[in-house]
Each structure stands twice: as C-alpha cells, then as structure tokens.
Scaffold this motif. Structure first.
Motif, PDB file in Angstrom:
ATOM      1  N   VAL A   1       0.862  -1.180   0.000  1.00  0.00           N
ATOM      2  CA  VAL A   1       0.000   0.000   0.000  1.00  0.00           C
ATOM      3  C   VAL A   1       0.898   1.230   0.000  1.00  0.00           C
ATOM      4  O   VAL A   1       1.767   1.380   0.868  1.00  0.00           O
ATOM      5  N   LEU A   2       0.719   2.111  -0.988  1.00  0.00           N
ATOM      6  CA  LEU A   2       1.438   3.373  -1.038  1.00  0.00           C
ATOM      7  C   LEU A   2       0.572   4.464  -0.436  1.00  0.00           C
ATOM      8  O   LEU A   2      -0.590   4.624  -0.817  1.00  0.00           O
ATOM      9  N   ALA A   3       1.119   5.215   0.499  1.00  0.00           N
ATOM     10  CA  ALA A   3       0.448   6.384   1.064  1.00  0.00           C
ATOM     11  C   ALA A   3       1.350   7.576   0.811  1.00  0.00           C
ATOM     12  O   ALA A   3       2.436   7.670   1.374  1.00  0.00           O
ATOM     13  N   PHE A   4       0.917   8.481  -0.065  1.00  0.00           N
ATOM     14  CA  PHE A   4       1.751   9.614  -0.436  1.00  0.00           C
ATOM     15  C   PHE A   4       1.426  10.834   0.419  1.00  0.00           C
ATOM     16  O   PHE A   4       0.283  11.075   0.784  1.00  0.00           O
ATOM     17  N   GLY A   5       2.472  11.606   0.703  1.00  0.00           N
ATOM     18  CA  GLY A   5       2.335  12.853   1.448  1.00  0.00           C
ATOM     19  C   GLY A   5       3.424  13.810   1.025  1.00  0.00           C
ATOM     20  O   GLY A   5       4.060  13.628  -0.009  1.00  0.00           O
ATOM     21  N   SER A   6       3.656  14.827   1.849  1.00  0.00           N
ATOM     22  CA  SER A   6       4.565  15.895   1.439  1.00  0.00           C
ATOM     23  C   SER A   6       5.868  15.943   2.221  1.00  0.00           C
ATOM     24  O   SER A   6       6.890  16.369   1.706  1.00  0.00           O
ATOM     25  N   ASP A   7       5.841  15.568   3.507  1.00  0.00           N
ATOM     26  CA  ASP A   7       6.970  15.776   4.416  1.00  0.00           C
ATOM     27  C   ASP A   7       7.180  17.268   4.670  1.00  0.00           C
ATOM     28  O   ASP A   7       8.263  17.695   5.053  1.00  0.00           O
ATOM     29  N   TRP A   8       6.122  18.051   4.478  1.00  0.00           N
ATOM     30  CA  TRP A   8       6.204  19.486   4.734  1.00  0.00           C
ATOM     31  C   TRP A   8       6.635  19.725   6.172  1.00  0.00           C
ATOM     32  O   TRP A   8       6.201  19.009   7.067  1.00  0.00           O
ATOM     33  N   THR A   9       7.541  20.617   6.470  1.00  0.00           N
ATOM     34  CA  THR A   9       8.061  21.686   5.633  1.00  0.00           C
ATOM     35  C   THR A   9       9.356  21.324   4.891  1.00  0.00           C
ATOM     36  O   THR A   9       9.963  22.200   4.252  1.00  0.00           O
ATOM     37  N   VAL A  10       9.757  20.075   4.992  1.00  0.00           N
ATOM     38  CA  VAL A  10      10.952  19.645   4.271  1.00  0.00           C
ATOM     39  C   VAL A  10      10.748  19.819   2.766  1.00  0.00           C
ATOM     40  O   VAL A  10      11.657  20.217   2.037  1.00  0.00           O
ATOM     41  N   ALA A  11       9.558  19.532   2.290  1.00  0.00           N
ATOM     42  CA  ALA A  11       9.204  19.683   0.874  1.00  0.00           C
ATOM     43  C   ALA A  11       7.905  20.479   0.796  1.00  0.00           C
ATOM     44  O   ALA A  11       7.195  20.627   1.793  1.00  0.00           O
ATOM     45  N   PRO A  12       7.548  21.016  -0.369  1.00  0.00           N
ATOM     46  CA  PRO A  12       6.313  21.785  -0.490  1.00  0.00           C
ATOM     47  C   PRO A  12       5.081  20.952  -0.134  1.00  0.00           C
ATOM     48  O   PRO A  12       5.032  19.752  -0.396  1.00  0.00           O
ATOM     49  N   LEU A  13       4.079  21.602   0.443  1.00  0.00           N
ATOM     50  CA  LEU A  13       2.858  20.908   0.845  1.00  0.00           C
ATOM     51  C   LEU A  13       1.967  20.566  -0.351  1.00  0.00           C
ATOM     52  O   LEU A  13       1.182  19.620  -0.294  1.00  0.00           O
ATOM     53  N   ASN A  14       2.101  21.291  -1.425  1.00  0.00           N
ATOM     54  CA  ASN A  14       1.245  21.137  -2.607  1.00  0.00           C
ATOM     55  C   ASN A  14       1.325  19.718  -3.189  1.00  0.00           C
ATOM     56  O   ASN A  14       2.360  19.316  -3.729  1.00  0.00           O
ATOM     57  N   PRO A  15       0.230  18.947  -3.135  1.00  0.00           N
ATOM     58  CA  PRO A  15       0.269  17.570  -3.646  1.00  0.00           C
ATOM     59  C   PRO A  15       0.491  17.490  -5.153  1.00  0.00           C
ATOM     60  O   PRO A  15       0.983  16.473  -5.653  1.00  0.00           O
ATOM     61  N   LEU A  16       0.124  18.537  -5.882  1.00  0.00           N
ATOM     62  CA  LEU A  16       0.273  18.491  -7.334  1.00  0.00           C
ATOM     63  C   LEU A  16       1.741  18.366  -7.738  1.00  0.00           C
ATOM     64  O   LEU A  16       2.072  17.707  -8.732  1.00  0.00           O
ATOM     65  N   GLU A  17       2.622  18.957  -6.959  1.00  0.00           N
ATOM     66  CA  GLU A  17       4.047  18.827  -7.255  1.00  0.00           C
ATOM     67  C   GLU A  17       4.518  17.395  -7.014  1.00  0.00           C
ATOM     68  O   GLU A  17       5.369  16.880  -7.743  1.00  0.00           O
ATOM     69  N   GLY A  18       3.961  16.751  -6.004  1.00  0.00           N
ATOM     70  CA  GLY A  18       4.303  15.359  -5.746  1.00  0.00           C
ATOM     71  C   GLY A  18       3.732  14.414  -6.783  1.00  0.00           C
ATOM     72  O   GLY A  18       4.389  13.445  -7.190  1.00  0.00           O
TER      73      GLY A  18
END
Length: 454
Positions: free
Chosen positions: A345-362
């Motif tokens: 099972v893949l659960a995607f997130g941002s790791d914000w503030t390490v990376a941008p919060l915007n999911p579209l970039e991910g």
C-alpha cells in the motif's frame, strides 16, 4: 527562509537582514537551507554567518532537519566546545586541522544546542498554526498527519473549538514517550473526524542530504561513513522493545527509515513485533522507505507494512543522489512502481516543511520522475514511474487507509466526508509535465468552502 539561497554569501545576507528586524538576543530559527544548491556543495560553517549575526544566536536547519548550523554565539550559549564529545546517534562536524566545531551538528548532536533554545509561547504557536491551516486549504490539502504534535494537541483542540482549524489532524507523538499514550488506554486513531490521536513516530536513521541515512555500504562521496543509526535505536534492541510494547496496546507505529539498512532493520522489528503480538489490523508504516534493496521490496506487501512516501523528494534528491550512493543503489530509490506491483500500500504525502505541501508537485514527480534541475526530462529511474491514477490514489485512498480513515474519506462516495477540491484543469487530460501548473480554485471541508480563489 533560506531554502532558495544559492550561495553561502546569500545565506549570510539574508540572516543579516532578518537579524535587523529582531531585538538583540532573539534566536534566529528555521531556515531550511540546502547546500546542494551552492557551487561545489560545501557545508556551511559558523564563520560564514558570525559577522552577519553577532548579537543573535542562530540555529538554522537544513531543509531535511537532519543537520543544523549554529553560529558561535549559539554554540557558546550551549557550551559546545572542542572538548564536547559526539553524543550517541549524532555528529559534531569539526575543522580537520583545529578540531573546533564548524557549527554543523547532525542528528543526535542537534540536541546539544536545541536544549537551550527558548520554547515558543502558545500565542506564537497559534499564529503559526493558523497560517499553516490556511496554507493547506489554499493548496487543496484537507487532512494532515502531524508527525511531531506532542504538546500541540491542545492547540489544535483550541482552534477546533474556535472554528479556526481548516485541516483534519492526526496528531502523532514521539515513540520515545509512548507510555504517555499507553497510560490513557488510547488506541490508534482515537477521536473525531477532525482531530485524532493514537499514533507514534520513531526514527531509525537520518537523511541522504545530510549523509546520515544508514546504508549497508559506505557513501560514494564520503567513503568513511555509512550514515548514522538514530539515537532512538540505541542501545541495540531499544526500538524493538518500544514497538512490541506499544503495538501490544493497539497504538499505530510509524518509523522514519531512509537508507537501505535502516529499512531492513525496521522491517525486521515490525516482523518480530507482529509475530510476538499476534495477528491484527495494525497498519505499521515506514515513513519515506526511500532506499531499498530488491530483497526488501516484497516484504512491504507480505508484512502489510505501508510505504508512506513523499514523491517530491525524488525530484529533489534525484539531482545529486547518484553522487551520494551511485547509480546501482539509486535503482532502488523511491521504488514506487516496484512497491505497488509487489502488493504494498502506497500512502503519499509531502513531508512538509521539508518539501512543499502542494500535492500536485508530488503527483507530477511520481508520474514523470523528472528532477528539479531539468536533467532527466524522460525521468530519473523511469522504470519506477506511476500512472496519474495510481499517484492520485496514493494521495487519497492510500493516505486515508494509512490513518485508519478509508471508511470516511479518500474517495468521492455517498456517505463519506465532503472534503472536495476543484482544480482549474483536468489532471487526466493534460501533459504530465504540466501537472504542477494546475491551480486549486475551490477547497471544501464537510461541504463548506474553506478556500476559494479570487
């Protein structure tokens, strides 16, 4: 904000300008600098910033949080000197000739200075949290897992009571203090649809950018190290005991593992804990699951361990990953396709503030595997690409499952929560390289508008 400072000189200029806005003696924190953007990628030193900040202690972290730069005043206040020994799971970077601390402290050594940094007041935290929940709504994020909530649960409760919380929160605390939750009898994902507790976050190692992620083999560019085992793993067997005890009581465990050896160790710990405590729907998670050997990839699906990953890091780290660990090991980096095909099972997130919060970039990163430097237009390790549908599902269905919430959110289904986001274009119809150009024009929570483009 030092994230896009492109040289040590630019870092110093920004710190000097920021210091002028503060009263003397006020700590300068945050930063999120990235030395990989600098010519030659040198690590910063206290000498680079001392002249710019003579009257302010400086404690600014690299964007991954696994190493921090202190100026001379901060080191003095913390009592860190040439004689200070490296703590377990940490490293004080020193001048090769003099042995003096350079100002860089990695992982477990960060606490040497962190302990003298003044705590934020409730009002300071409140202002920050309101800005954060507004930002989340603007980029179409309606649910977050706060991996270091600890004492902030009360703040979220206050905001919820006052109608200020625009983000559903799963408030997770450190596994080091698991007994605090255990004594209450709370189990995983306890609370309302807006605010829940019951999760524990641990660390097995550091990060690739700080050369503290733990690998079986040495780093290519720093062959004197294989990385660091995080202090939570020490002494040997400590993390296993915590996981077994917390899991037995029904709490959810989520452990950060970056390097291939760190992932191997956590998979082993999870396997031992599950065998000891018996079958149940425990949903163990590995946060990042970043670098995997081929032998570990099938274990995620077999052991039902959720791969909680952040695709933007592929676009970011892919610029210099080969330099750190070489192309052969890079084949197992951010192995989205291999993990999914093996039953994980893949659960995607941002790791914000390490990376941008915007999911579209991910989503773009997962689908294109392009890197931020533009040097891999067809994708870095392109065999690990996902389809747009698989990436969107990992951000929605997968992430809801990862927090025991798939029965109330994650799909647009009658009876589920009306958390909906409208974009200005159809992601399924545009070029994958343009996904991050899409903009959120409307965000709903519980059917109520929480953000709308003007």
């Amino acid at each position: 904000d030092l994230r896009d400072a492109n040289s040590p000189e630019e870092m110093a200029r920004r710190l000097a300008a920021y210091a002028k806005k503060l009263p003397k003696g006020r700590w300068i924190l945050g930063g999120d600098w990235d030395h990989e953007k600098w010519p030659g990628a040198p690590l910063p030193t206290k000498e680079m910033i001392d002249a710019a900040t003579p009257d302010h202690p400086v404690w600014v972290n690299r964007l991954d949080g696994h190493m921090v730069l202190a100026n001379s005043l901060a080191l003095k206040l913390a009592g860190v000197t040439k004689e200070t020994k490296d703590p377990p799971g940490g490293l004080i970077v020193r001048d090769h000739q003099t042995g003096e601390p350079t100002g860089i402290l990695k992982d477990g050594a960060e606490g040497l200075v962190e302990r003298v940094v003044p705590d934020k007041t409730f009002d300071e935290k409140h202002v920050a949290a309101k800005a954060a929940t507004d930002h989340a709504a603007q980029v179409g994020v309606t649910s977050l897992t706060d991996m270091s909530a600890d004492g902030d649960v009360g703040l979220y409760q206050y905001m919820l009571e006052h109608g200020e919380l625009k983000t559903r929160m799963y408030a997770v605390r450190s596994i080091v203090s698991w007994e605090v939750l255990a004594k209450t009898g709370v189990r995983a994902a306890f609370g309302s649809d807006r605010l829940r507790i019951g999760g524990l976050k641990g660390f097995a190692d550091g990060s690739l950018g700080s050369s503290t992620a733990l690998f079986f083999e040495p780093y290519n560019d720093t062959p004197d190290t294989r990385g660091l085992l995080f202090d939570q793993m020490l002494p040997e067997g400590t993390m296993l005991k915590r996981v077994e005890a917390a899991d037995k009581l029904g709490l959810q465990i989520m452990i950060h593992a970056i390097g291939d050896e760190a992932n191997f160790r956590i998979l082993d710990i999870y396997q031992q804990a599950a065998e000891k405590n018996g079958p149940r729907d425990r949903r163990f998670r590995i946060e990042h699951a970043q670098h995997l050997r081929a032998t570990e990839i099938p274990r995620f699906g077999k052991q039902k361990v959720i791969a909680s990953m952040q695709p933007y890091h592929e676009a970011d780290d892919g610029r210099w990953c080969d330099k750190r660990i070489g192309p052969a090991r890079s084949k197992g980096t951010y192995a989205f396709r291999s993990l999914l095909d093996s039953g994980a099972v893949l659960a995607f997130g941002s790791d914000w503030t390490v990376a941008p919060l915007n999911p579209l970039e991910g989503i773009k990163a997962a689908v294109t595997r392009q890197t931020l430097d533009g040097k891999h237009p067809d994708g870095w390790t392109p065999e690990q690409k996902l389809t747009i549908d698989e990436a969107v599902r990992a951000y929605t269905v997968g992430s809801a499952y990862a927090e025991f919430a798939e029965h109330v959110k994650g799909t647009i289904t009658p009876g589920k929560l009306a958390d909906l986001v409208m974009l200005d274009r159809d992601l399924y119809q545009i070029k994958p390289a343009d996904i991050d150009k899409a903009r959120v024009i409307l965000t709903l929570m519980d059917g109520q508008v929480i953000w709308e483009a003007k």
